[in-house]
Design an enzyme around this catalytic site. Structure first.
Site, short mmCIF file in Angstrom:
data_model
loop_
_atom_site.label_atom_id
_atom_site.label_comp_id
_atom_site.label_asym_id
_atom_site.label_seq_id
_atom_site.Cartn_x
_atom_site.Cartn_y
_atom_site.Cartn_z
N GLU A 194 0.82 -1.21 0.00
CA GLU A 194 0.00 0.00 0.00
C GLU A 194 0.86 1.26 0.00
OE1 GLU A 194 -3.07 -0.25 -0.58
OE2 GLU A 194 -3.12 -2.42 -0.36
N ASP A 232 3.23 -4.26 -5.94
CA ASP A 232 3.80 -5.54 -5.47
C ASP A 232 5.33 -5.50 -5.55
OD1 ASP A 232 1.36 -6.66 -4.92
OD2 ASP A 232 1.27 -7.88 -6.74
#
Length: 419
Positions: free
Chosen positions: A278, A359
Protein backbone atom coordinates in the site's frame (compact mmCIF):
# COMPACT_ATOMS: atom_id res chain seq x y z
CA UNK A 1 -16.65 28.72 -34.12
CA UNK A 2 -19.94 27.25 -32.95
CA UNK A 3 -20.28 25.62 -29.52
CA UNK A 4 -20.40 22.22 -31.22
CA UNK A 5 -17.13 22.89 -33.06
CA UNK A 6 -15.51 23.98 -29.79
CA UNK A 7 -16.85 20.84 -28.14
CA UNK A 8 -15.28 18.66 -30.85
CA UNK A 9 -11.96 20.44 -30.41
CA UNK A 10 -12.18 20.08 -26.62
CA UNK A 11 -13.04 16.40 -26.94
CA UNK A 12 -9.97 15.80 -29.09
CA UNK A 13 -7.73 17.72 -26.67
CA UNK A 14 -9.07 15.81 -23.64
CA UNK A 15 -8.71 12.49 -25.45
CA UNK A 16 -5.06 13.25 -26.26
CA UNK A 17 -4.40 14.37 -22.69
CA UNK A 18 -6.00 11.20 -21.32
CA UNK A 19 -4.01 8.93 -23.64
CA UNK A 20 -0.76 10.74 -22.77
CA UNK A 21 -1.50 10.52 -19.02
CA UNK A 22 -2.26 6.79 -19.23
CA UNK A 23 0.78 6.14 -21.42
CA UNK A 24 3.21 8.04 -19.17
CA UNK A 25 1.85 7.38 -15.68
CA UNK A 26 0.80 3.72 -15.91
CA UNK A 27 3.68 1.20 -15.64
CA UNK A 28 3.25 -0.62 -18.95
CA UNK A 29 6.77 -2.08 -18.96
CA UNK A 30 6.11 -4.67 -16.23
CA UNK A 31 4.73 -7.82 -17.91
CA UNK A 32 3.22 -10.63 -15.80
CA UNK A 33 5.42 -13.55 -14.75
CA UNK A 34 5.78 -16.35 -17.31
CA UNK A 35 2.83 -18.73 -17.43
CA UNK A 36 5.05 -21.68 -16.49
CA UNK A 37 5.96 -19.92 -13.24
CA UNK A 38 2.30 -19.20 -12.55
CA UNK A 39 1.37 -22.86 -13.01
CA UNK A 40 4.17 -23.87 -10.68
CA UNK A 41 2.81 -21.46 -8.07
CA UNK A 42 -0.68 -22.89 -8.57
CA UNK A 43 0.60 -26.41 -7.88
CA UNK A 44 2.09 -25.15 -4.60
CA UNK A 45 -1.33 -24.17 -3.28
CA UNK A 46 -3.45 -26.67 -1.31
CA UNK A 47 -5.85 -28.45 -3.65
CA UNK A 48 -8.81 -27.99 -1.32
CA UNK A 49 -8.13 -24.24 -1.04
CA UNK A 50 -8.09 -23.85 -4.81
CA UNK A 51 -11.28 -25.91 -5.19
CA UNK A 52 -13.09 -23.92 -2.50
CA UNK A 53 -12.10 -20.60 -4.02
CA UNK A 54 -13.29 -21.66 -7.45
CA UNK A 55 -16.54 -23.06 -6.08
CA UNK A 56 -17.16 -19.78 -4.26
CA UNK A 57 -16.73 -17.73 -7.42
CA UNK A 58 -18.83 -20.17 -9.42
CA UNK A 59 -21.61 -19.58 -6.87
CA UNK A 60 -21.21 -15.78 -7.07
CA UNK A 61 -21.08 -15.54 -10.85
CA UNK A 62 -24.81 -16.00 -11.69
CA UNK A 63 -25.92 -13.20 -9.35
CA UNK A 64 -23.21 -10.83 -10.54
CA UNK A 65 -23.80 -11.29 -14.25
CA UNK A 66 -27.59 -11.29 -13.85
CA UNK A 67 -27.44 -7.97 -11.99
CA UNK A 68 -25.18 -6.52 -14.69
CA UNK A 69 -27.52 -7.66 -17.47
CA UNK A 70 -30.65 -6.42 -15.73
CA UNK A 71 -29.04 -3.07 -14.93
CA UNK A 72 -28.12 -2.63 -18.60
CA UNK A 73 -31.62 -3.58 -19.78
CA UNK A 74 -33.27 -1.16 -17.34
CA UNK A 75 -30.91 1.67 -18.33
CA UNK A 76 -31.58 1.13 -22.03
CA UNK A 77 -35.32 0.75 -21.50
CA UNK A 78 -35.56 4.01 -19.57
CA UNK A 79 -33.07 5.91 -21.71
CA UNK A 80 -34.00 4.83 -25.21
CA UNK A 81 -37.76 5.06 -24.81
CA UNK A 82 -40.03 7.86 -23.53
CA UNK A 83 -40.63 5.85 -20.33
CA UNK A 84 -37.70 7.40 -18.48
CA UNK A 85 -38.76 10.92 -19.36
CA UNK A 86 -42.27 10.21 -18.13
CA UNK A 87 -40.91 8.99 -14.80
CA UNK A 88 -38.94 12.23 -14.42
CA UNK A 89 -42.05 14.25 -15.21
CA UNK A 90 -44.07 12.21 -12.72
CA UNK A 91 -41.53 12.92 -9.97
CA UNK A 92 -41.81 16.66 -10.58
CA UNK A 93 -45.61 16.79 -10.91
CA UNK A 94 -46.37 17.32 -7.17
CA UNK A 95 -44.17 20.42 -7.37
CA UNK A 96 -45.79 21.89 -10.45
CA UNK A 97 -43.26 20.34 -12.79
CA UNK A 98 -40.53 22.67 -11.52
CA UNK A 99 -37.17 21.95 -13.09
CA UNK A 100 -35.46 21.46 -9.73
CA UNK A 101 -37.97 18.79 -8.73
CA UNK A 102 -37.60 17.05 -12.08
CA UNK A 103 -33.82 17.28 -12.00
CA UNK A 104 -33.27 16.17 -8.42
CA UNK A 105 -36.22 13.93 -7.58
CA UNK A 106 -36.62 12.56 -11.08
CA UNK A 107 -32.90 12.05 -11.49
CA UNK A 108 -32.53 10.26 -8.17
CA UNK A 109 -35.59 8.15 -8.91
CA UNK A 110 -34.09 6.95 -12.18
CA UNK A 111 -30.72 6.27 -10.52
CA UNK A 112 -32.21 4.21 -7.70
CA UNK A 113 -34.74 2.31 -9.82
CA UNK A 114 -32.10 0.03 -11.33
CA UNK A 115 -30.56 -0.47 -7.87
CA UNK A 116 -33.89 -1.50 -6.44
CA UNK A 117 -34.62 -3.88 -9.30
CA UNK A 118 -31.23 -5.55 -8.91
CA UNK A 119 -31.54 -5.69 -5.11
CA UNK A 120 -32.59 -9.37 -5.13
CA UNK A 121 -29.29 -10.23 -6.83
CA UNK A 122 -27.40 -8.33 -4.12
CA UNK A 123 -29.30 -10.35 -1.51
CA UNK A 124 -28.48 -13.52 -3.44
CA UNK A 125 -24.79 -12.56 -3.35
CA UNK A 126 -24.99 -12.05 0.40
CA UNK A 127 -26.45 -15.51 0.92
CA UNK A 128 -23.45 -16.96 -0.94
CA UNK A 129 -21.06 -14.98 1.26
CA UNK A 130 -22.82 -16.28 4.36
CA UNK A 131 -22.88 -19.86 3.10
CA UNK A 132 -19.13 -19.82 2.54
CA UNK A 133 -18.46 -18.15 5.88
CA UNK A 134 -17.02 -14.93 4.46
CA UNK A 135 -19.78 -12.65 5.73
CA UNK A 136 -20.23 -12.11 9.47
CA UNK A 137 -23.03 -9.58 9.09
CA UNK A 138 -26.68 -10.10 9.98
CA UNK A 139 -29.47 -9.24 7.58
CA UNK A 140 -30.21 -6.22 9.74
CA UNK A 141 -26.64 -4.97 9.48
CA UNK A 142 -26.68 -5.58 5.73
CA UNK A 143 -29.84 -3.51 5.34
CA UNK A 144 -28.40 -0.70 7.47
CA UNK A 145 -25.27 -0.58 5.30
CA UNK A 146 -27.45 -0.60 2.19
CA UNK A 147 -29.49 2.34 3.48
CA UNK A 148 -26.32 4.21 4.38
CA UNK A 149 -25.04 3.66 0.86
CA UNK A 150 -28.30 4.94 -0.60
CA UNK A 151 -28.19 7.99 1.68
CA UNK A 152 -24.62 8.90 0.70
CA UNK A 153 -25.42 8.39 -2.99
CA UNK A 154 -28.57 10.52 -2.64
CA UNK A 155 -26.72 13.43 -1.05
CA UNK A 156 -23.90 13.42 -3.61
CA UNK A 157 -26.30 12.74 -6.47
CA UNK A 158 -28.68 15.54 -5.48
CA UNK A 159 -25.86 18.08 -5.31
CA UNK A 160 -24.47 16.98 -8.67
CA UNK A 161 -27.88 16.99 -10.36
CA UNK A 162 -28.80 20.38 -8.97
CA UNK A 163 -25.45 21.87 -9.98
CA UNK A 164 -25.51 20.32 -13.43
CA UNK A 165 -28.98 21.47 -14.41
CA UNK A 166 -28.42 24.90 -12.86
CA UNK A 167 -25.41 25.28 -15.18
CA UNK A 168 -27.54 24.10 -18.11
CA UNK A 169 -30.08 26.83 -17.42
CA UNK A 170 -27.47 29.54 -16.92
CA UNK A 171 -25.38 28.61 -19.96
CA UNK A 172 -27.64 26.68 -22.36
CA UNK A 173 -25.11 26.78 -25.24
CA UNK A 174 -21.93 26.23 -23.26
CA UNK A 175 -23.06 23.99 -20.40
CA UNK A 176 -20.85 21.19 -21.65
CA UNK A 177 -17.72 23.28 -21.01
CA UNK A 178 -18.73 24.25 -17.48
CA UNK A 179 -20.00 20.74 -16.85
CA UNK A 180 -16.70 19.18 -17.96
CA UNK A 181 -14.74 21.49 -15.68
CA UNK A 182 -17.13 20.79 -12.82
CA UNK A 183 -16.89 17.02 -13.30
CA UNK A 184 -13.09 17.16 -13.18
CA UNK A 185 -13.12 19.29 -10.04
CA UNK A 186 -15.65 16.95 -8.42
CA UNK A 187 -13.37 13.94 -8.95
CA UNK A 188 -10.50 15.79 -7.27
CA UNK A 189 -12.65 16.99 -4.36
CA UNK A 190 -14.08 13.53 -3.73
CA UNK A 191 -10.55 12.10 -3.59
CA UNK A 192 -9.92 14.33 -0.57
CA UNK A 193 -13.38 14.20 1.00
CA UNK A 194 -14.45 10.55 0.74
CA UNK A 195 -11.78 9.12 3.07
CA UNK A 196 -12.54 11.72 5.74
CA UNK A 197 -16.33 12.03 5.55
CA UNK A 198 -17.70 8.89 3.89
CA UNK A 199 -15.49 6.02 5.07
CA UNK A 200 -16.43 6.63 8.75
CA UNK A 201 -20.10 6.18 7.80
CA UNK A 202 -19.43 2.48 7.15
CA UNK A 203 -16.56 1.67 9.50
CA UNK A 204 -15.21 2.76 12.83
CA UNK A 205 -11.52 3.64 12.74
CA UNK A 206 -9.31 3.59 15.79
CA UNK A 207 -5.57 4.32 16.02
CA UNK A 208 -3.46 1.17 16.06
CA UNK A 209 -2.27 0.48 19.57
CA UNK A 210 1.36 1.36 20.32
CA UNK A 211 3.60 -1.65 19.95
CA UNK A 212 6.22 -3.32 17.76
CA UNK A 213 3.93 -3.62 14.72
CA UNK A 214 2.86 0.03 14.72
CA UNK A 215 6.47 1.08 15.21
CA UNK A 216 7.55 -1.14 12.33
CA UNK A 217 4.87 0.27 10.02
CA UNK A 218 5.58 3.93 10.81
CA UNK A 219 9.33 3.35 10.59
CA UNK A 220 8.92 1.62 7.24
CA UNK A 221 6.78 4.49 5.93
CA UNK A 222 9.39 7.02 7.03
CA UNK A 223 12.17 4.94 5.46
CA UNK A 224 10.14 4.81 2.27
CA UNK A 225 9.70 8.59 2.25
CA UNK A 226 5.92 8.33 2.50
CA UNK A 227 4.53 10.54 5.29
CA UNK A 228 1.28 9.22 6.74
CA UNK A 229 -1.02 11.01 9.12
CA UNK A 230 -1.86 7.92 11.16
CA UNK A 231 -2.10 4.13 11.20
CA UNK A 232 -5.72 3.14 11.78
CA UNK A 233 -7.55 -0.13 12.37
CA UNK A 234 -10.96 -0.58 10.71
CA UNK A 235 -13.61 -2.74 12.39
CA UNK A 236 -14.15 -4.80 9.24
CA UNK A 237 -14.85 -7.94 11.26
CA UNK A 238 -18.39 -6.80 12.00
CA UNK A 239 -19.29 -7.54 8.39
CA UNK A 240 -16.64 -9.84 6.92
CA UNK A 241 -13.80 -12.28 7.51
CA UNK A 242 -11.91 -10.91 4.51
CA UNK A 243 -8.50 -9.39 5.17
CA UNK A 244 -7.17 -6.19 3.63
CA UNK A 245 -5.29 -2.96 4.16
CA UNK A 246 -5.09 0.26 2.17
CA UNK A 247 -3.70 3.77 2.07
CA UNK A 248 -6.37 6.40 1.52
CA UNK A 249 -6.47 10.15 1.20
CA UNK A 250 -4.16 12.71 -0.35
CA UNK A 251 -1.60 14.93 1.34
CA UNK A 252 -2.74 15.80 4.88
CA UNK A 253 -5.56 13.22 4.80
CA UNK A 254 -3.34 10.23 3.92
CA UNK A 255 -3.48 7.37 6.38
CA UNK A 256 -2.71 3.66 6.48
CA UNK A 257 -5.80 1.59 7.26
CA UNK A 258 -5.53 -2.04 8.35
CA UNK A 259 -8.51 -4.35 8.74
CA UNK A 260 -8.82 -5.82 12.21
CA UNK A 261 -9.30 -9.16 10.46
CA UNK A 262 -5.82 -8.86 8.96
CA UNK A 263 -4.34 -8.34 12.41
CA UNK A 264 -6.11 -11.48 13.64
CA UNK A 265 -5.39 -13.74 10.69
CA UNK A 266 -1.86 -12.78 9.62
CA UNK A 267 1.57 -12.80 11.15
CA UNK A 268 3.11 -9.35 11.86
CA UNK A 269 5.64 -9.79 9.03
CA UNK A 270 2.76 -10.52 6.63
CA UNK A 271 0.91 -7.40 7.77
CA UNK A 272 4.10 -5.44 7.10
CA UNK A 273 4.25 -6.94 3.60
CA UNK A 274 0.68 -5.89 2.84
CA UNK A 275 1.27 -2.36 4.13
CA UNK A 276 4.49 -2.15 2.10
CA UNK A 277 2.36 -2.80 -0.99
CA UNK A 278 0.00 0.00 0.00
CA UNK A 279 2.91 2.36 0.64
CA UNK A 280 3.96 1.63 -2.93
CA UNK A 281 0.74 3.22 -4.11
CA UNK A 282 1.53 6.34 -2.10
CA UNK A 283 5.20 6.38 -3.11
CA UNK A 284 4.32 6.25 -6.80
CA UNK A 285 1.46 8.72 -6.32
CA UNK A 286 -1.09 6.22 -7.62
CA UNK A 287 -3.96 8.08 -5.93
CA UNK A 288 -2.91 11.24 -7.73
CA UNK A 289 -2.57 9.30 -10.97
CA UNK A 290 -6.03 7.78 -10.55
CA UNK A 291 -7.46 11.18 -9.68
CA UNK A 292 -5.90 12.82 -12.74
CA UNK A 293 -7.04 10.04 -15.08
CA UNK A 294 -10.49 10.07 -13.46
CA UNK A 295 -10.77 13.85 -13.80
CA UNK A 296 -9.77 13.77 -17.48
CA UNK A 297 -12.14 10.87 -18.08
CA UNK A 298 -15.03 12.64 -16.37
CA UNK A 299 -14.48 15.82 -18.36
CA UNK A 300 -14.21 13.82 -21.58
CA UNK A 301 -17.44 11.98 -20.74
CA UNK A 302 -19.40 15.22 -20.27
CA UNK A 303 -18.25 16.60 -23.63
CA UNK A 304 -18.92 13.26 -25.34
CA UNK A 305 -22.41 13.12 -23.84
CA UNK A 306 -23.12 16.58 -25.22
CA UNK A 307 -22.01 15.56 -28.71
CA UNK A 308 -23.55 12.09 -28.82
CA UNK A 309 -26.65 13.22 -26.98
CA UNK A 310 -27.44 15.81 -29.60
CA UNK A 311 -27.85 13.10 -32.24
CA UNK A 312 -31.44 13.42 -33.45
CA UNK A 313 -32.29 9.67 -33.65
CA UNK A 314 -31.35 9.22 -30.00
CA UNK A 315 -33.44 12.19 -28.93
CA UNK A 316 -36.41 10.82 -30.86
CA UNK A 317 -36.07 7.43 -29.19
CA UNK A 318 -36.03 9.08 -25.77
CA UNK A 319 -38.93 11.38 -26.66
CA UNK A 320 -37.02 14.57 -25.76
CA UNK A 321 -35.97 17.71 -27.60
CA UNK A 322 -32.56 18.19 -25.98
CA UNK A 323 -30.07 16.15 -23.98
CA UNK A 324 -29.91 19.07 -21.53
CA UNK A 325 -33.52 18.66 -20.38
CA UNK A 326 -34.13 16.96 -17.02
CA UNK A 327 -36.45 14.60 -18.90
CA UNK A 328 -33.40 13.44 -20.89
CA UNK A 329 -31.50 12.33 -17.78
CA UNK A 330 -32.45 8.65 -18.34
CA UNK A 331 -30.82 8.92 -21.78
CA UNK A 332 -27.65 10.22 -20.11
CA UNK A 333 -27.71 7.27 -17.72
CA UNK A 334 -28.11 4.83 -20.63
CA UNK A 335 -25.14 6.32 -22.48
CA UNK A 336 -22.99 6.33 -19.32
CA UNK A 337 -23.91 2.69 -18.61
CA UNK A 338 -22.88 1.55 -22.07
CA UNK A 339 -19.67 3.61 -21.92
CA UNK A 340 -18.88 2.13 -18.52
CA UNK A 341 -19.21 -1.42 -19.84
CA UNK A 342 -16.93 -0.63 -22.78
CA UNK A 343 -14.35 0.97 -20.47
CA UNK A 344 -14.36 -1.80 -17.86
CA UNK A 345 -11.62 -4.00 -19.42
CA UNK A 346 -9.39 -0.95 -19.98
CA UNK A 347 -9.83 0.21 -16.38
CA UNK A 348 -9.09 -3.31 -15.15
CA UNK A 349 -5.91 -3.50 -17.23
CA UNK A 350 -4.67 -0.15 -15.92
CA UNK A 351 -5.44 -1.20 -12.35
CA UNK A 352 -3.58 -4.52 -12.72
CA UNK A 353 -0.48 -2.76 -13.99
CA UNK A 354 -0.54 -0.30 -11.09
CA UNK A 355 -1.08 -3.09 -8.56
CA UNK A 356 1.81 -5.11 -10.03
CA UNK A 357 4.11 -2.11 -9.54
CA UNK A 358 2.98 -1.83 -5.91
CA UNK A 359 3.80 -5.54 -5.47
CA UNK A 360 7.29 -4.92 -6.83
CA UNK A 361 7.65 -2.00 -4.44
CA UNK A 362 6.66 -4.17 -1.48
CA UNK A 363 9.23 -6.81 -2.43
CA UNK A 364 11.98 -4.22 -2.76
CA UNK A 365 11.01 -2.39 0.43
CA UNK A 366 10.82 -5.47 2.65
CA UNK A 367 13.37 -7.63 0.84
CA UNK A 368 11.32 -10.63 1.97
CA UNK A 369 9.82 -12.53 -0.98
CA UNK A 370 9.05 -15.59 1.17
CA UNK A 371 6.77 -13.59 3.45
CA UNK A 372 5.20 -11.85 0.45
CA UNK A 373 4.35 -15.22 -1.10
CA UNK A 374 3.04 -16.55 2.22
CA UNK A 375 0.80 -13.50 2.51
CA UNK A 376 -0.59 -14.08 -0.98
CA UNK A 377 -1.45 -17.64 0.02
CA UNK A 378 -3.17 -16.38 3.13
CA UNK A 379 -5.06 -13.65 1.26
CA UNK A 380 -6.29 -16.19 -1.29
CA UNK A 381 -7.34 -18.66 1.40
CA UNK A 382 -9.11 -16.27 3.75
CA UNK A 383 -10.70 -14.14 1.01
CA UNK A 384 -11.71 -17.23 -1.00
CA UNK A 385 -9.97 -15.98 -4.13
CA UNK A 386 -9.78 -17.99 -7.31
CA UNK A 387 -5.97 -18.10 -7.59
CA UNK A 388 -6.07 -18.57 -11.36
CA UNK A 389 -9.42 -17.25 -12.66
CA UNK A 390 -10.84 -17.90 -16.13
CA UNK A 391 -9.01 -15.80 -18.70
CA UNK A 392 -12.12 -14.05 -20.01
CA UNK A 393 -13.16 -12.99 -16.54
CA UNK A 394 -9.64 -11.91 -15.64
CA UNK A 395 -9.35 -9.71 -18.74
CA UNK A 396 -12.83 -8.29 -18.25
CA UNK A 397 -12.76 -7.17 -14.65
CA UNK A 398 -9.74 -8.27 -12.58
CA UNK A 399 -8.38 -5.19 -10.81
CA UNK A 400 -5.36 -7.05 -9.35
CA UNK A 401 -2.91 -9.60 -10.67
CA UNK A 402 -4.05 -13.13 -9.89
CA UNK A 403 -2.69 -14.95 -6.86
CA UNK A 404 -0.47 -17.16 -9.01
CA UNK A 405 0.89 -14.11 -10.84
CA UNK A 406 1.81 -12.47 -7.54
CA UNK A 407 3.39 -15.64 -6.15
CA UNK A 408 5.37 -16.11 -9.36
CA UNK A 409 6.53 -12.47 -9.19
CA UNK A 410 7.82 -13.07 -5.64
CA UNK A 411 9.70 -16.16 -6.80
CA UNK A 412 11.22 -14.24 -9.70
CA UNK A 413 12.35 -11.51 -7.29
CA UNK A 414 13.90 -14.14 -5.02
CA UNK A 415 15.86 -15.63 -7.94
CA UNK A 416 17.07 -12.26 -9.18
CA UNK A 417 18.05 -10.97 -5.75
CA UNK A 418 19.41 -14.23 -4.42
CA UNK A 419 17.02 -14.27 -1.45
Amino acid sequence: MSPRAWALLTLAALAVALVVAVALLVPWGRPPAPRADQLAALRALPVDQVARGRAFHDALRPAGWSALALGLVVALLLGLTPLGGRLVELAGRPFGGHWIAQAVLGGLGVMFLADLLTLPFSAWRRTVLVRYGLSTQSWGGWVVDLLKSYAVSAVIGALVLLGFYAVVRLAPRWWWAFGAAGAAVLVVVLSFVLPVLVEPVFNRFTPMEPGPLRTELTTMAARDGVPVRDVLVADASRRTRAVNAYVSGLGPTRRVVVYDTLLREAEPAEVTSVVAHELGHAKDRDVWTGTLIGALGAALAVVALYLVGSWAPLLRLAGVDSIAQPRAFPLLIALVTVAGLVATPVQALVSRRVEARADAHALALTGDPATFEAMQRRLAGVNLADPDPPRWEYLWSASHPSTVERMAAARAYARESGR
